[in-house]
Design an enzyme around this catalytic site. Structure first.
Site, short mmCIF file in Angstrom:
data_model
loop_
_atom_site.label_atom_id
_atom_site.label_comp_id
_atom_site.label_asym_id
_atom_site.label_seq_id
_atom_site.Cartn_x
_atom_site.Cartn_y
_atom_site.Cartn_z
N SER A 102 0.69 -1.21 -0.06
CA SER A 102 -0.07 0.09 -0.06
C SER A 102 0.83 1.16 -0.31
O SER A 102 1.81 1.39 -0.71
CB SER A 102 -0.86 0.00 1.32
OG SER A 102 -2.00 0.87 1.29
N HIS A 129 -7.53 -5.28 -1.55
CA HIS A 129 -6.36 -4.90 -1.19
C HIS A 129 -5.77 -5.53 0.06
O HIS A 129 -6.43 -5.55 0.97
CB HIS A 129 -6.56 -3.39 -0.64
CG HIS A 129 -5.55 -2.30 -0.61
ND1 HIS A 129 -4.79 -2.04 -1.56
CD2 HIS A 129 -5.09 -1.92 0.75
CE1 HIS A 129 -3.82 -1.03 -1.05
NE2 HIS A 129 -3.87 -1.23 0.42
#
Length: 414
Positions: free
Chosen positions: A256, A394
């Site tokens: 991320s 994610h």
């Protein structure tokens, strides 16, 4: 030249429009764009050799510093304090070291706490994966010997009013399959980003920035991502002093926003033998010029240099883009990973950026990304520029790590 133009061209795929709170997730609404050529100097001259690429590389780094990440200060002379060590950690699987990096050599100065595991079965120096973590070193594994961070921590289980408690041990263990990595013959090193720049708004005063007397109003002032990337290089400095670590095979990895930091660290610091960007999105591996998912307008100000936000809604005026960031890792192996449900990080934009770096790798004779089109989910490509699209949301998972270990086995192991 024709091949390069095709690589740099905008590719789109029509998908149904989906309602969203913010950000475009409809490929039909992605406007045409043109990427700056990584193999053309700012003055328009072409890059035709490895020697010319070295000059172009320096030019690109200055452009990224000035317009996106900011300029980090020179590293002072550090000192290392061993806080804890064991040669029989994790039921004998690992050697564990916990070290405080006194960044300016003084106990009263800024500090960085490093957790290192090395496999006990090693017969010589080993390669090491190194990356930042989100909630303190104690969060990456339930090992009760890991020291709990004293730094401010973002909200999570086991975090009470910004402070980590015993209940935060191992909360991020799924993101760090330490035993799997050790059994594959690799070490694991990590540090908590809160030691350098707490991951929240209005935290610059409690970051290490005041210790370096930098001017926060400077348009090129280093942001949090540059600070975290700088921290990865400081961890490398320490690892290079450890005889059991192979300094020629240290791998920078991040997920991320820390994937953004890992890419920037690998771009600037050529000592990293390999770089892994997991779901890093815009500001990392995804193209700025694709108006899809995360955009400059919605990203956190503190992550970047002040000048960066001036490019919101005018991304086409940026002098650089993500494919050039990935190209700065060349000719070292680099891996870009996306997730099928992570539209915010723009998986297609990440793939296209990886493909856009291909000409630089080819120029340097390293090979490139051996995929003409974006691969189907769970069909990894392990060429010199690696890429996969993992099924799911994610995150960084055991499946992602399996690919990173296999990729490192292919490119770094003798």
């Amino acid at each position: 030249m024709i091949a390069r133009m095709l690589i740099l061209a905008c590719l789109t795929l029509a998908t149904p429009a989906v309602a969203q709170l913010d950000g475009n997730r409809d490929e039909a609404r992605v406007a045409p764009y043109r990427l700056p050529d990584p193999l053309t100097f700012a003055n328009g001259q072409p890059v035709r050799s490895a020697a010319q690429w070295r000059k172009r590389r320096a030019e690109l780094i200055e452009l990224f510093e000035a317009n996106i990440y900011g300029v980090a200060p020179r590293a002072p002379r550090p000192r290392y304090r061993i806080d804890e060590q064991s040669d029989v950690a994790l039921n004998g699987l690992a050697v564990r070291r916990q070290v405080t990096v006194l960044l300016n050599g003084r106990e009263a100065g800024p500090q960085l706490r490093v957790l290192l595991y090395l496999p006990t079965t090693a017969r010589g120096p080993v390669p090491v994966f190194v990356g930042p973590n989100f909630h303190g070193n104690q969060a990456i594994h339930p090992d009760p010997a890991i020291l709990i961070t004293p730094a401010w921590v973002t909200p999570a289980p086991g975090i009470r009013k910004g402070s980590a408690t015993l209940h935060s041990r191992g909360i991020d263990a799924a993101e760090w399959p330490v035993e799997t990595i050790l059994r594959a013959g690799y070490g694991v090193a990590t540090y908590f980003t809160g030691d350098l720049y707490p991951d929240g708004d209005d935290k610059v005063a409690t970051s290490i920035h005041p210790a370096f007397d930098t001017n926060a109003s400077d348009p090129q002032h280093w942001g949090a991502i540059a600070t975290w990337a700088w921290g990865l290089s400081r961890v490398y400095d320490y690892l290079a002093t450890v005889p059991q670590v192979d300094r020629r095979r240290v791998i920078g990895v991040g997920h991320s926003r820390y994937g953004k930091a890992a890419l920037w660290a690998g771009a600037r610091d050529e000592r990293f033998a390999m770089v892994v960007s997991n779901n890093s999105g815009e500001g990392g591996a995804a193209l700025y010029r694709r108006n899809y998912g995360e955009t400059i307008r919605v990203m956190n100000n503190y992550w970047f240099a002040p000048r960066f936000k001036t490019f919101a809604e005018r991304e086409a005026e940026l002098p650089v883009d993500a494919h050039q960031l990935i190209a700065l890792v060349a000719p070292r192996p680099v891996y870009v990973a996306s997730a099928s449900d992570d539209w915010w990080a723009d998986p297609r934009g990440e793939f296209l950026a990886a493909k856009g770096a291909d000409p630089v790798y080819r120029l340097l004779g390293a090979g490139g990304l051996d995929a003409a089109d974006m691969p189907a989910p769970d069909h990894p490509v392990h060429s010199r520029i690696g890429y996969h699209l993992r099924t799911g949301p994610h995150g960084i998972t055991a499946a992602d790590w399996a690919n990173y270990i296999a990729f490192a086995d292919k490119w770094l192991k003798p």
